[in-house]
Design an enzyme around this catalytic site. Structure first.
Site, PDB file in Angstrom:
ATOM      1  N   ASP A 125       0.716  -1.181  -0.073  1.00 57.86           N
ATOM      2  CA  ASP A 125       0.034   0.073  -0.038  1.00 57.86           C
ATOM      3  C   ASP A 125       0.774   1.321   0.047  1.00 57.86           C
ATOM      4  O   ASP A 125       0.599   2.276  -0.581  1.00 57.86           O
ATOM      5  CB  ASP A 125      -0.776   0.108   1.141  1.00 57.86           C
ATOM      6  CG  ASP A 125      -1.802  -1.083   1.158  1.00 57.86           C
ATOM      7  OD1 ASP A 125      -1.708  -1.926   0.124  1.00 57.86           O
ATOM      8  OD2 ASP A 125      -2.763  -1.166   2.013  1.00 57.86           O
ATOM      9  N   ASP A 215      -2.577   5.717  -3.129  1.00 59.16           N
ATOM     10  CA  ASP A 215      -1.774   4.346  -2.403  1.00 59.16           C
ATOM     11  C   ASP A 215      -0.720   3.883  -3.667  1.00 59.16           C
ATOM     12  O   ASP A 215      -1.358   3.572  -4.705  1.00 59.16           O
ATOM     13  CB  ASP A 215      -2.834   3.259  -2.027  1.00 59.16           C
ATOM     14  CG  ASP A 215      -3.112   3.786  -0.409  1.00 59.16           C
ATOM     15  OD1 ASP A 215      -3.165   4.866  -0.057  1.00 59.16           O
ATOM     16  OD2 ASP A 215      -4.004   2.860  -0.013  1.00 59.16           O
ATOM     17  N   HIS A 263      -7.398  -0.387  -4.643  1.00 62.16           N
ATOM     18  CA  HIS A 263      -6.152  -0.963  -4.935  1.00 62.16           C
ATOM     19  C   HIS A 263      -6.372  -2.074  -6.304  1.00 62.16           C
ATOM     20  O   HIS A 263      -7.474  -2.570  -6.140  1.00 62.16           O
ATOM     21  CB  HIS A 263      -5.467  -1.870  -3.916  1.00 62.16           C
ATOM     22  CG  HIS A 263      -5.419  -1.019  -2.556  1.00 62.16           C
ATOM     23  ND1 HIS A 263      -5.088  -1.505  -1.393  1.00 62.16           N
ATOM     24  CD2 HIS A 263      -4.987   0.158  -2.666  1.00 62.16           C
ATOM     25  CE1 HIS A 263      -4.738  -0.698  -0.414  1.00 62.16           C
ATOM     26  NE2 HIS A 263      -4.704   0.567  -1.220  1.00 62.16           N
ATOM     27  N   ASP A 265      -4.681  -4.544  -7.541  1.00 66.14           N
ATOM     28  CA  ASP A 265      -3.913  -5.711  -7.515  1.00 66.14           C
ATOM     29  C   ASP A 265      -4.698  -6.882  -7.072  1.00 66.14           C
ATOM     30  O   ASP A 265      -4.152  -8.271  -6.912  1.00 66.14           O
ATOM     31  CB  ASP A 265      -2.676  -5.820  -6.653  1.00 66.14           C
ATOM     32  CG  ASP A 265      -2.754  -5.573  -5.074  1.00 66.14           C
ATOM     33  OD1 ASP A 265      -3.974  -5.097  -4.827  1.00 66.14           O
ATOM     34  OD2 ASP A 265      -1.643  -5.449  -4.277  1.00 66.14           O
ATOM     35  N   CYS A 370      -0.173  -7.987  -1.604  1.00 63.31           N
ATOM     36  CA  CYS A 370      -0.436  -6.866  -0.642  1.00 63.31           C
ATOM     37  C   CYS A 370       0.649  -6.807   0.353  1.00 63.31           C
ATOM     38  O   CYS A 370       0.939  -5.804   0.921  1.00 63.31           O
ATOM     39  CB  CYS A 370      -1.822  -6.898   0.072  1.00 63.31           C
ATOM     40  SG  CYS A 370      -3.221  -6.599  -0.907  1.00 63.31           S
TER      41      CYS A 370
END
Length: 392
Positions: A125, A215, A263, A265, A370
């Protein structure tokens, strides 16, 4: 701020390793040599703020309450993280770990005070490695403003060891009330799905454009091209800052049909050159899909997650965390051990699958991707998209 008295080992290398420390990573699939793995120790359910509210009435943390994660959950997650780090070392990967601070403490700047921090499990992050640069993201939660402190010992050691390393930090944001639509969470979750999706497309979400906010986990690296997802934690100004910061790259702003973007991913996941995995419930916009197809990329829709019929206690992650994987190289993928269907799907594309017990880590901020940050991968910057299409 005071650090916990716990002694934490920051850096470990494979036994007998004499490789010099080198910061170098242009994508997520070149052979992995050096990585940061996060820690669950000390994580808290953070106090509510303009950007985020946690509400777990069935798990002992109804809206407005906050405090340390249950000790048994911390112990299980920490064991899985330690085991994962040990597995990487056995495969010859150097592993660094962050240094937790007291995340239960009140934090403040001259312009605000907040009742808690969060943790340091998901280093992805905060940190973005592009080439020989490690960039500290702004973050947009007040509870995560000081999280960079956990990584400073590692970053300092990298800076000392590699004289080519560029250590950068994006402008620390003020995070005053002007950076937020302060009543956003009072109504957003009650809106019809189509209205939520329209607000995502128009980027009418919780962040304003008062200052750049992003982020690192909203950035997907494909060599010369960086794809930046606009989300609850990344605004247009943050994308613009990244575009100017990386003038040698093509930096693209992207969205998907996701009512709660947070996010990239587990939504748009590069697997190797020419192959990208996407979440079928979060279709990318048509121009992005055509751009990839024009450049001979195959877009694979991930199978439905297999192991999240019952979400873990205190987890704010989607079941699509299943797609949050770590490449060891372009032929080898670490996948959560219960995601058997996903592993079988990826095996059919020729990948060796390394099953990793990791479900207990989810409530601490994410999955295998993550929980890590690439420091070194073999390889150089390549251009995987020679053809332009639309805004790309």
């Amino acid at each position: 701020m005071t650090e916990q008295t716990t002694t934490v080992s920051d850096t470990s290398a494979p036994a007998g390793s004499e490789r010099p420390v080198r910061v170098n990573a242009w994508n997520g699939w070149d052979p992995l040599r050096h990585v940061i793995v996060g820690r669950a120790e000390g994580t808290v359910v953070q106090a509510p703020e303009h950007a985020v509210r946690r509400d777990y009435p069935d798990d002992g943390f109804p809206l407005g309450t906050y405090g340390p994660m249950p000790a048994d959950m911390v112990a299980e997650a920490e064991q899985q993280l330690d085991d994962f780090a040990d597995m990487l070392r056995r495969r010859g990967v150097r592993v660094d770990r962050p240094t937790p601070v007291d995340f239960t403490q009140e934090v403040s700047t001259p312009e605000w005070t907040h009742d808690s921090m969060f943790g340091c499990m998901p280093p992805r992050d905060l940190l973005l490695t592009v080439g020989n640069e490690v960039l500290e993201a702004t973050m947009s939660y007040r509870s995560r403003w000081f999280e960079y402190l956990c990584y400073r010992p590692v970053l300092q050691s990298l800076f000392d060891a590699d004289d080519r390393m560029r250590w950068e930090a994006a402008p620390k944001p003020r995070l005053t009330d002007a950076s937020y639509k302060t009543g956003f969470w009072d109504t957003y979750n009650d809106l019809p799905t189509e209205e939520q999706l329209a607000r995502v497309r128009d980027y009418d979400l919780v962040l304003t454009e008062a200052e750049p906010l992003f982020d690192a986990a909203d950035v997907a690296r494909f060599g010369k091209d960086l794809f930046v997802q606009l989300s609850f934690v990344t605004n247009r100004s943050g994308y613009e800052w990244l575009r100017r910061h990386f003038p040698d790259h093509r930096v693209h702003a992207v969205t998907s049909t996701n009512t709660h973007p947070l996010h990239i991913d587990a939504t748009w996941v590069p697997l190797r050159p020419g192959l990208v995995l996407h979440c079928g419930e979060r279709l990318a916009d048509a121009e992005l899909m055509e751009f990839f197809k024009l450049n001979d990329w195959e877009i694979v829709e991930a199978v439905q997650p297999a192991s999240w019929d019952h979400p873990p206690k205190l987890s704010f992650c989607s079941p699509w965390l299943a797609g949050n994987m770590l490449n060891l190289d372009e032929n080898t993928l670490c996948v959560e051990e219960k995601e058997v269907r996903l592993a079988e799907q990826l095996s059919s594309y020729g990948f060796e699958i390394v099953p990793v017990p990791f479900r207990a880590v989810g409530p601490f901020g994410g999955g295998l991707h993550c929980a890590t940050v690439d420091i070194e991968r073999d390889g150089t910057m390549e251009d995987y998209f020679p053809h332009r299409y639309g805004r790309f």
